[in-house]
Design a protein around this motif. Structure first.
Motif, mmCIF file in Angstrom:
data_model
loop_
_atom_site.group_PDB
_atom_site.id
_atom_site.type_symbol
_atom_site.label_atom_id
_atom_site.label_comp_id
_atom_site.label_asym_id
_atom_site.label_seq_id
_atom_site.Cartn_x
_atom_site.Cartn_y
_atom_site.Cartn_z
ATOM 1 N N ASP A 41 33.269 45.369 32.658
ATOM 2 C CA ASP A 41 34.060 44.125 32.985
ATOM 3 C C ASP A 41 33.560 44.606 34.215
ATOM 4 O O ASP A 41 34.489 43.328 35.266
ATOM 5 N N PHE A 42 34.219 46.086 34.296
ATOM 6 C CA PHE A 42 34.311 46.343 36.046
ATOM 7 C C PHE A 42 33.797 47.306 36.499
ATOM 8 O O PHE A 42 32.813 48.062 35.147
ATOM 9 N N TRP A 43 32.669 47.420 37.721
ATOM 10 C CA TRP A 43 31.729 47.991 38.183
ATOM 11 C C TRP A 43 32.821 49.117 40.329
ATOM 12 O O TRP A 43 33.311 48.045 40.686
ATOM 13 N N ALA A 44 32.285 50.498 39.246
ATOM 14 C CA ALA A 44 33.499 50.823 40.591
ATOM 15 C C ALA A 44 32.043 51.702 41.604
ATOM 16 O O ALA A 44 31.729 52.954 40.934
ATOM 17 N N ILE A 94 43.285 44.740 37.596
ATOM 18 C CA ILE A 94 43.347 44.095 36.555
ATOM 19 C C ILE A 94 44.855 44.050 35.910
ATOM 20 O O ILE A 94 45.172 42.723 35.776
ATOM 21 N N HIS A 107 39.211 46.106 29.189
ATOM 22 C CA HIS A 107 38.415 45.930 29.953
ATOM 23 C C HIS A 107 38.073 47.211 30.902
ATOM 24 O O HIS A 107 38.093 48.678 30.293
ATOM 25 N N ARG A 154 32.602 39.036 42.346
ATOM 26 C CA ARG A 154 33.734 40.061 42.217
ATOM 27 C C ARG A 154 33.406 41.087 41.372
ATOM 28 O O ARG A 154 34.087 41.967 42.072
ATOM 29 N N GLN A 155 32.545 41.445 40.596
ATOM 30 C CA GLN A 155 32.109 43.153 40.177
ATOM 31 C C GLN A 155 32.078 43.870 40.817
ATOM 32 O O GLN A 155 32.356 45.237 40.847
ATOM 33 N N ASP A 199 35.372 45.588 45.015
ATOM 34 C CA ASP A 199 36.442 46.670 45.278
ATOM 35 C C ASP A 199 35.911 47.884 46.032
ATOM 36 O O ASP A 199 36.212 48.328 46.901
ATOM 37 N N GLY A 208 34.645 49.757 32.111
ATOM 38 C CA GLY A 208 33.812 49.621 33.238
ATOM 39 C C GLY A 208 32.759 50.383 33.651
ATOM 40 O O GLY A 208 33.272 51.910 32.891
ATOM 41 N N LEU A 256 38.399 39.539 35.699
ATOM 42 C CA LEU A 256 37.588 38.776 36.397
ATOM 43 C C LEU A 256 36.715 37.684 35.993
ATOM 44 O O LEU A 256 35.926 36.464 36.005
ATOM 45 N N ILE A 273 40.817 48.890 41.774
ATOM 46 C CA ILE A 273 40.374 48.206 40.548
ATOM 47 C C ILE A 273 41.229 47.783 39.315
ATOM 48 O O ILE A 273 42.116 46.869 39.369
#
Length: 383
Positions: free
Chosen positions: A283-286, A338, A361, A307-308, A311, A363, A349, A334
């Motif tokens: 759902d998310f990438w750092a 969330i 979520h 969006r991904q 951040d 990531g 997201l 992030i």
């Protein structure tokens, strides 16, 4: 038991520069050729950075305020490694303490409750160093278990997280304080090369701290779920970090984004397979913003939405590349996004949220360092 990041705190030194101010400083330098100076405005403007922080007043451009450099625009005699390291030993402990104190408070702990201290840094050395300063000024136990990770570069927070996880999984009562501090601007070089000009354009100073603990309940918390590492063989010339007579010297090849793009698909697929996951489960990438082009390339390779990677771009824009603390800045951002979105009853997201994964979520955090090396880890945030 989950290894949970109970709190993440960040800190920056007091001198905030706009990217145009940083460019103006370099343009005043008499040690650069006309051809390099002609490139500086565009390089700085296209860096994806608006603001950066530094521990030094020098980069504000007032000769009377210079603290490290001699008060002349030739910037000579060039400050030695010893002189730069003295500044590190003065500023790094204080900045580390600021982030650590905030993290302990946010975790609702007393300093004497911390059982383990991990300090990460590659921009200075001292013994006794930052770890001893933190013990004294935070009131940590003098019997605290200490680990120092030095000279590993931008991905070193991942190595610290891996150690913290091992501690938490072996000791349910452990309370680990992880501190990353880097003063990259101490090592800026007035070298007449395009590569060095790019390095000066992106690096900055900052610190971040996290409290990690083993918990059975982890709702609303960032849960560490395992890390992975790979050295890309025969690439030491692409990124390296050595000690010179005038500070620490970096080599940063323009080929790095292309080399990473060639190796990352197999690397990420292999890692996800070991955790029985697919790209669609993330759902998310750092993504550590080693530079804007690195984030651009990773977004393109994995077909990530704006969006991904928002951040990662956001931290790059507001702080620049602070080396090892940077990924904790991104994870803090992030997590806040969330949790705020969940509190409002909205998907954090948007249409990209995975309906089958509504209970949490997932990531991926990823960064790169000298070697050329890749470090990554998986996180989840439970609803």
């Amino acid at each position: 038991m989950h290894t949970v990041l109970e709190a993440i705190a960040t800190a920056n030194p007091p001198y905030c520069l706009t990217q145009s101010q940083a460019a103006a400083f370099m343009l005043k330098s008499e040690g650069l050729s006309g051809s390099i100076k002609n490139r500086i405005p565009a390089l700085y403007a296209n860096s994806g950075i608006d603001y950066r922080y530094t521990c030094l007043p020098d980069y504000g451009g007032e000769l009377a305020s210079f603290e490290l450099y001699p008060p002349n625009w030739a910037l000579t005699p060039t400050p030695s490694t010893f002189e730069r390291n003295q500044k590190y030993n003065f500023y790094a402990p204080k900045l580390s303490c600021q982030a650590a104190q905030q993290a302990i408070a946010e975790a609702k702990l007393q300093p004497e409750h911390i059982t383990h201290l991990i300090v990460v840094s590659c921009t200075g050395f001292a013994a006794p160093g930052v770890d001893f300063y933190l013990i004294k000024h935070l009131g940590l136990s003098p019997t605290i278990a200490r680990t120092m990770l030095g000279f590993m570069g931008c991905h070193a927070a991942f190595n610290g997280l891996r150690i913290a996880d091992a501690i938490c999984q072996s000791d349910a009562n452990a309370k680990v304080l992880l501190v990353c501090v880097e003063l990259c601007t101490l090592h800026f070089q007035v070298a007449n090369s395009l590569e060095n000009t790019i390095i000066n354009a992106i690096f900055a100073d900052g610190a971040a701290a996290a409290i990690l603990m083993a918990q059975t309940e982890a709702q609303g918390k960032l849960v560490y779920q395992g890390g992975d590492s790979q050295w890309i063989v025969d690439t030491p010339d692409l990124m390296n970090w050595t000690v010179g007579n005038t500070g620490f010297l970096m080599n940063l090849s323009a080929q790095i984004p292309h080399v990473l793009a060639a190796h990352l698909p197999n690397y990420v697929e292999s890692m996800l397979n070991r955790h029985q996951l697919q790209l669609s489960d993330l759902d998310f990438w750092a993504v550590h913003p080693g530079g804007r082009r690195i984030v651009d390339k990773i977004q393109a390779v994995f077909e990530l939405s704006d969006r991904q990677v928002a951040d990662s771009y956001g931290v790059l824009r507001d702080y620049g590349n602070m080396s090892s603390p940077t990924i904790l800045f991104i994870l803090k951002r992030i997590l806040k996004g969330i949790l705020n979105s969940d509190a409002d009853g909205n998907s954090p997201l948007g249409s990209l949220a995975n309906p089958s994964n509504s209970s949490s979520h997932r990531g991926l955090a990823i960064a790169f360092g000298p070697g050329l090396s890749i470090e990554s880890c998986l996180f989840s945030i439970l609803n």
